[in-house]
Design a protein around this motif. Structure first.
Motif, PDB file in Angstrom:
ATOM      1  N   VAL A 147       0.858  -1.264  -0.007  1.00  0.00           N
ATOM      2  CA  VAL A 147       0.108   0.010  -0.015  1.00  0.00           C
ATOM      3  C   VAL A 147       0.915   1.333   0.107  1.00  0.00           C
ATOM      4  O   VAL A 147       1.865   1.388   0.731  1.00  0.00           O
ATOM      5  N   LYS A 148       0.564   2.297  -0.949  1.00  0.00           N
ATOM      6  CA  LYS A 148       1.189   3.577  -1.143  1.00  0.00           C
ATOM      7  C   LYS A 148       0.498   4.572  -1.599  1.00  0.00           C
ATOM      8  O   LYS A 148      -0.607   4.270  -2.408  1.00  0.00           O
ATOM      9  N   ASP A 161       5.098  -0.540   7.517  1.00  0.00           N
ATOM     10  CA  ASP A 161       3.671  -1.120   7.750  1.00  0.00           C
ATOM     11  C   ASP A 161       2.966  -1.216   6.200  1.00  0.00           C
ATOM     12  O   ASP A 161       1.663  -1.695   6.035  1.00  0.00           O
ATOM     13  N   SER A 162       3.788  -0.812   4.977  1.00  0.00           N
ATOM     14  CA  SER A 162       2.998  -0.874   3.788  1.00  0.00           C
ATOM     15  C   SER A 162       3.066  -2.044   3.303  1.00  0.00           C
ATOM     16  O   SER A 162       1.884  -2.319   2.388  1.00  0.00           O
ATOM     17  N   MET A 163       3.517  -3.228   3.720  1.00  0.00           N
ATOM     18  CA  MET A 163       3.397  -4.615   3.260  1.00  0.00           C
ATOM     19  C   MET A 163       2.169  -5.154   4.281  1.00  0.00           C
ATOM     20  O   MET A 163       2.768  -5.265   5.527  1.00  0.00           O
ATOM     21  N   GLN A 173      -3.619   0.629   6.714  1.00  0.00           N
ATOM     22  CA  GLN A 173      -2.558   1.388   6.168  1.00  0.00           C
ATOM     23  C   GLN A 173      -3.147   2.301   4.993  1.00  0.00           C
ATOM     24  O   GLN A 173      -2.688   3.301   4.724  1.00  0.00           O
ATOM     25  N   VAL A 174      -4.369   1.665   4.461  1.00  0.00           N
ATOM     26  CA  VAL A 174      -5.135   2.752   3.359  1.00  0.00           C
ATOM     27  C   VAL A 174      -5.296   3.883   4.205  1.00  0.00           C
ATOM     28  O   VAL A 174      -5.566   4.978   3.540  1.00  0.00           O
ATOM     29  N   ASN A 175      -5.998   3.785   5.493  1.00  0.00           N
ATOM     30  CA  ASN A 175      -6.507   4.757   6.261  1.00  0.00           C
ATOM     31  C   ASN A 175      -5.288   5.793   6.676  1.00  0.00           C
ATOM     32  O   ASN A 175      -5.401   7.128   6.480  1.00  0.00           O
ATOM     33  N   THR A 225      11.625   1.929   2.731  1.00  0.00           N
ATOM     34  CA  THR A 225      10.809   2.792   2.936  1.00  0.00           C
ATOM     35  C   THR A 225      11.298   4.478   2.959  1.00  0.00           C
ATOM     36  O   THR A 225      12.620   4.672   2.525  1.00  0.00           O
ATOM     37  N   VAL A 226      10.645   5.377   3.316  1.00  0.00           N
ATOM     38  CA  VAL A 226      11.175   6.921   3.301  1.00  0.00           C
ATOM     39  C   VAL A 226      12.116   6.953   4.076  1.00  0.00           C
ATOM     40  O   VAL A 226      13.135   7.707   3.867  1.00  0.00           O
TER      41      VAL A 226
END
Length: 329
Positions: A147-148, A161-163, A173-175, A225-226
């Motif tokens: 998710v990104k 937590d993107s995966m 993660q969408v939230n 990640t960032v």
């Protein structure tokens, strides 16, 4: 000698919350502008720095006659406005380095880019855009998923937590994306294989430079990640330790993506292998960073035999030649 206008971003004031979401931010672009200016001047060219403000067209006219513009700006207020700069430059009768408005718009929107790639036969992982947390998950998507934000770069919005491995993690993660980035979330099938960065150089006859493998230290997990990008902890292996057959397959895939978007001069394409070892395009960066010692593109260019002065001069010549041939980005 060329008279060059170098369009770039000056650092802006940021809140602590904004800094946390994008640690490098526009500070990087000012460093890049310094590196590019220094490279041009070492070749004897005359360079004028032009900050990217809403008055950009007026400011360029005030500089006087220019042979070419080198665009390194990534928007004015925000990075997802990057295409606006190209749109403004297209209103001038001056050649400029960097893809035009349409390739920039498409590449900056990951949903549109992936749809374009898919239509052109470029392998991409299955994907879906979430406009709300309640959006039902498409039946062709299965966990794990990634998710990104749909319109960000530089790994902004990508965290540990993107995966996601289940519905609860997906919704959370969408939230996170919806609340923090004011845009939809892109949900895509997770690619488990090795990751590569590929530099493309040229317009009429583009070519790929030596392929780089991006290796994340084990203690940082499996995702760029960032924070991983900001801390610059990845290992860059260039040329990548891969077979000639895989290198050729990656190169063909990347060039197909580059041409599908109608890019010009240069771009950087991120690729990951799927479970079957097939190269999938993650995204295309139509204005790749040229920060010496950090950014992937100049490292790949150096491996190909192009130091920074040589590289930027080639890019300028490509832009002028494309303009003279009547090519429209």
């Amino acid at each position: 000698m060329y008279k060059i206008g170098l369009v770039y971003n000056k650092p802006k004031e940021m809140t602590e919350e904004e800094k946390a979401l994008d640690p490098r931010s526009y500070r990087q672009n000012e460093i890049i502008a310094h590196d590019i200016k220094e490279a041009f001047e070492s070749k004897g060219h005359d360079v004028t720095l032009i900050p990217a403000y809403t008055s950009l067209l007026y400011d360029i006219k005030q500089v006087g006659e220019l042979d070419v513009i080198f665009n390194s700006a990534v928007g004015i207020n925000h990075k997802n406005e990057q295409a606006n700069i190209a749109g403004m430059l297209e209103l001038l009768d001056i050649p400029f380095v960097g893809s035009g408005l349409l390739p920039q718009v498409i590449s900056l929107n990951k949903e549109h880019a992936k749809a374009t790639f898919k239509a052109a036969g470029v392998p991409v992982s299955p994907f879906q855009v979430f406009y709300s947390v309640e959006t039902p998950l498409d039946s062709d998507l299965s966990f794990p998923l990634f998710v990104k934000p749909v319109r960000e770069g530089s790994a902004v919005g990508i965290t540990e937590d993107s995966m996601v491995n289940n519905e609860e993690e997906l919704r959370a993660q969408v939230n996170y994306v919806l609340e923090n980035f004011n845009q939809p979330a892109l949900v895509e099938g997770y690619l488990s294989g090795r990751e590569f960065s590929v530099a493309v150089l040229g317009t009429e006859t583009p070519k790929t430079l030596p392929i780089m493998e991006v290796i994340i230290p084990e203690e940082y997990g499996t995702t760029q990640t960032v924070d991983v990008k900001a801390e610059n902890v990845v290992t860059r292996s260039c040329p990548a330790d891969i077979t000639d057959e895989l290198a050729e397959e990656i190169s063909k895939t990347v060039l197909r993506a580059y041409k599908a978007l109608g890019c010009s001069e240069y771009a950087r394409v991120d690729v990951k292998l799927d479970d079957d070892g097939i190269p999938n395009v993650i995204e295309l960066n139509a204005i790749p960073a040229l920060e010496a010692g950090y950014a992937h593109y100049p490292l790949m260019a150096e491996e190909a035999g192009y130091d920074m002065p040589t590289l930027v001069e080639i890019l300028v010549k490509e832009a002028i030649q494309a303009s003279e041939s009547g090519r429209i980005s």
